[in-house]
Write an enzyme that holds these catalytic residues in place. Structure first.
Site, short mmCIF file in Angstrom:
data_model
loop_
_atom_site.label_atom_id
_atom_site.label_comp_id
_atom_site.label_asym_id
_atom_site.label_seq_id
_atom_site.Cartn_x
_atom_site.Cartn_y
_atom_site.Cartn_z
N LYS A 125 -4.92 37.35 32.47
CA LYS A 125 -5.32 37.47 33.87
C LYS A 125 -4.57 38.44 34.60
O LYS A 125 -3.24 38.71 34.15
CB LYS A 125 -4.88 35.99 34.48
N SER A 205 -8.01 30.13 40.09
CA SER A 205 -7.79 31.70 40.36
C SER A 205 -8.35 32.10 39.00
O SER A 205 -8.62 33.51 39.07
CB SER A 205 -7.12 32.08 41.13
N SER A 229 -5.76 26.11 39.06
CA SER A 229 -6.34 27.51 38.79
C SER A 229 -6.63 27.90 37.31
O SER A 229 -7.25 28.67 37.09
CB SER A 229 -5.40 28.50 39.40
#
Length: 533
Positions: A125, A205, A229
């Site tokens: 990420k 996210s 997330s």
């Protein structure tokens, strides 16, 4: 679509439901992003189903010489070039990926492989510091200069021999900028799409990490979570996501929201791969027999006698509730005892969490920005967003930034009382429920069916199931539970502090029983019920 069996020595030229992206255009885009060049001719290797293969299976082939990390890495790079233009999950590939793979192959030939992740391609990420590669949290404010050092977890991955394949898109600033954001959108990466239905949202996210795994663009990925997330995008994209116990994985070098709740964690297409990756992230090396290795895939009776509390959450809709009923029935058929529960104190947790996070974000983002070139503090970020229209092309708001700037400092007694109450009530909500019903875990839906992505409206993501474990710092694990029409829904499992190994073992047994995974079909849209049209 049917599972895609990819010949590792040949270019993936198309996927059912995914109009073929011309190879030249994909390669040009990758070069523009500073990514790894696509190899011209990796050594031939047996056909491997990238959708279903596990890390132990890959390592067995590397050990007997029938597979190389170079061939595996090349296959994933080609799949990114072919498939990712449709879902926009991968921001950039690492230009050193093939060199990393070659080094792993040399270790395997010498008999000195470093463990189960040696030679395995991993996506990160883009809020995880990675030396030599941009790490932006999705914001143009951090795009100019890469970090000088790796995050601690990246160092662990490199030391374990993993191939850092690239960086994934995310909800900008991990969904902590605007009051009504759109998950999966960032100014750096644009909008990530759900591979199952392209006009639906991937949740966030860790949107890019989950969507990339659903599309089989890497073997595993790393996400981060403050509250939901990892587990929401895992559920909404039909993959596995594990939020570890707080403190199990180092926060150093990860763009923060709150040190009181933040953690990175593994995401994968199966629980076994997630467990092996967690062992590296926490510094255990290869997991030891009897130390929490998931045994569900090889022991189908692993659910017999387990006690699971089902938190139904009917607010997520009648179709999700019906899926939970079917799921409970299948677990009971496998010998589990499933009792319905409602963890207490949830309304109070919802009232307190965001005010506490605002104070913590101001403290922690200022400390992180001091390590990077660009805006030096939260006030500088707010000014940057006001000065750069590209930061406002999906949604204009930065209300959370502004509220955090005005929030009481973490030295304020009112804030400290809030965080103390949050910690107490969140832990009691799970501890009391598990003790009262003598539970091994609490289960709940991880997500509703994916909503339509709409910048003007923002997210439709009031999903309370992730909050108790997130605030308490306890582990949670999302595994595929089934579908509402074409849209995946995950089953979220929660357990007590540091019970990560036990939770992963139970999750593997649940995964083996439900067998709910299926590959995405990249449909352009579906009806309101999730049925294809």
């Amino acid at each position: 679509m049917a599972a895609v069996a990819v010949g590792l020595g040949s270019l993936v030229t198309g996927v059912p439901g995914v109009p073929g992206a011309p190879g030249g255009r994909a390669q040009a885009a990758e070069r523009d992003a500073g990514g790894a060049p696509l190899p011209d001719g990796p050594p031939p290797a047996p056909h491997i189903d990238l959708d279903k293969v596990t890390i132990p299976e890959l390592q067995a082939r590397m050990a007997d010489g029938s597979l190389t990390s170079a061939a595996l890495t090349a296959a994933y790079l080609r799949r990114i070039a072919t498939v990712d233009p449709r879902i926009n999950a991968v921001l950039r590939t690492d230009p050193t990926a093939m060199r990393q793979a070659a080094a792993s192959d040399a270790r395997h030939r010498r008999g000195s492989a470093r463990g189960p992740l040696d030679g395995i391609p991993v996506l990160l990420k883009d809020n995880i510091d990675t030396r030599g590669m941009p790490t932006t949290a999705g914001s143009l404010a951090l795009a100019a200069s890469p970090p000088h050092t790796d995050a601690a977890l990246v160092t662990r991955l490199r030391d374990a021999g993993a191939v850092i394949l690239g960086k994934t898109n995310l909800s900008e600033w991990a969904n902590f900028r605007a009051a009504k954001p759109t998950s999966g959108w960032s100014a750096v990466g644009g909008q990530t799409r759900n591979p199952y239905v392209l006009d639906r949202n991937p949740c966030g996210s860790s949107a890019g990490s989950a969507a990339a795994l659903a599309a089989s663009l890497a073997q595993v990925a790393i996400g981060t979570e403050t509250d939901g997330s990892i587990v929401c995008p895992a559920g909404m994209n039909g993959v596995v996501g594990h939020k570890p116990s707080l403190g199990l994985v180092s926060q150093a070098g990860v763009v923060p929201i709150s040190a009181e709740q933040d953690t990175a964690g593994p995401m994968a297409r199966n629980v076994t791969d997630a467990a092996l990756t967690l062992a590296v992230l926490r510094g255990d090396g290869a997991p030891r027999p009897g130390a929490g290795l998931p045994d569900g895939p090889t022991h189908p009776g692993g659910l017999r006698g387990k006690r699971i509390g089902l938190w139904r959450l009917p607010s997520l809709g009648p179709e999700v509730d019906a899926l939970m009923t079917r799921t409970a029935g299948r677990l009971r058929d496998a010998g589990a005892v499933v009792v319905e529960v409602t963890p207490p104190y949830q309304e109070r947790l919802a009232q307190l969490e965001y005010p506490a996070l605002l104070s913590e974000f101001h403290r922690d983002i200022d400390a992180y920005l001091a390590t990077r070139e660009g805006p030096r503090d939260l006030a500088g970020l707010i000014a940057f967003n006001r000065a750069h229209p590209a930061e406002r092309t999906c949604f204009a708001g930065q209300e959370l930034f502004e509220q955090a700037l005005a929030a009481p400092p973490v030295t304020d007694p009112g804030y400290q009382a809030m965080r103390a109450e949050l910690k107490d009530l969140s832990r009691r909500s799970l501890d009391e429920t598990m003790a009262t019903h003598r539970l091994d875990a609490i289960a709940a839906p991880a997500n509703p069916p994916a909503w339509t992505t709409d910048c003007a409206r923002g997210d439709n993501d009031v999903i309370p199931s992730s909050t108790p474990a997130a605030v308490a710092g306890y582990p949670s694990l999302s595994v595929p539970a089934g579908f509402v029409g074409e849209l995946p829904v995950g089953l979220l499992l929660m357990a007590g502090d540091r019970q990560d190994g036990e939770l992963l073992s139970l999750g593997a047994a649940v995964e083996n029983r439900l067998k709910a995974w299926r590959a995405p079909r990249y449909l352009p849209t579906v009806g309101t019920s999730g049925a294809a049209r």
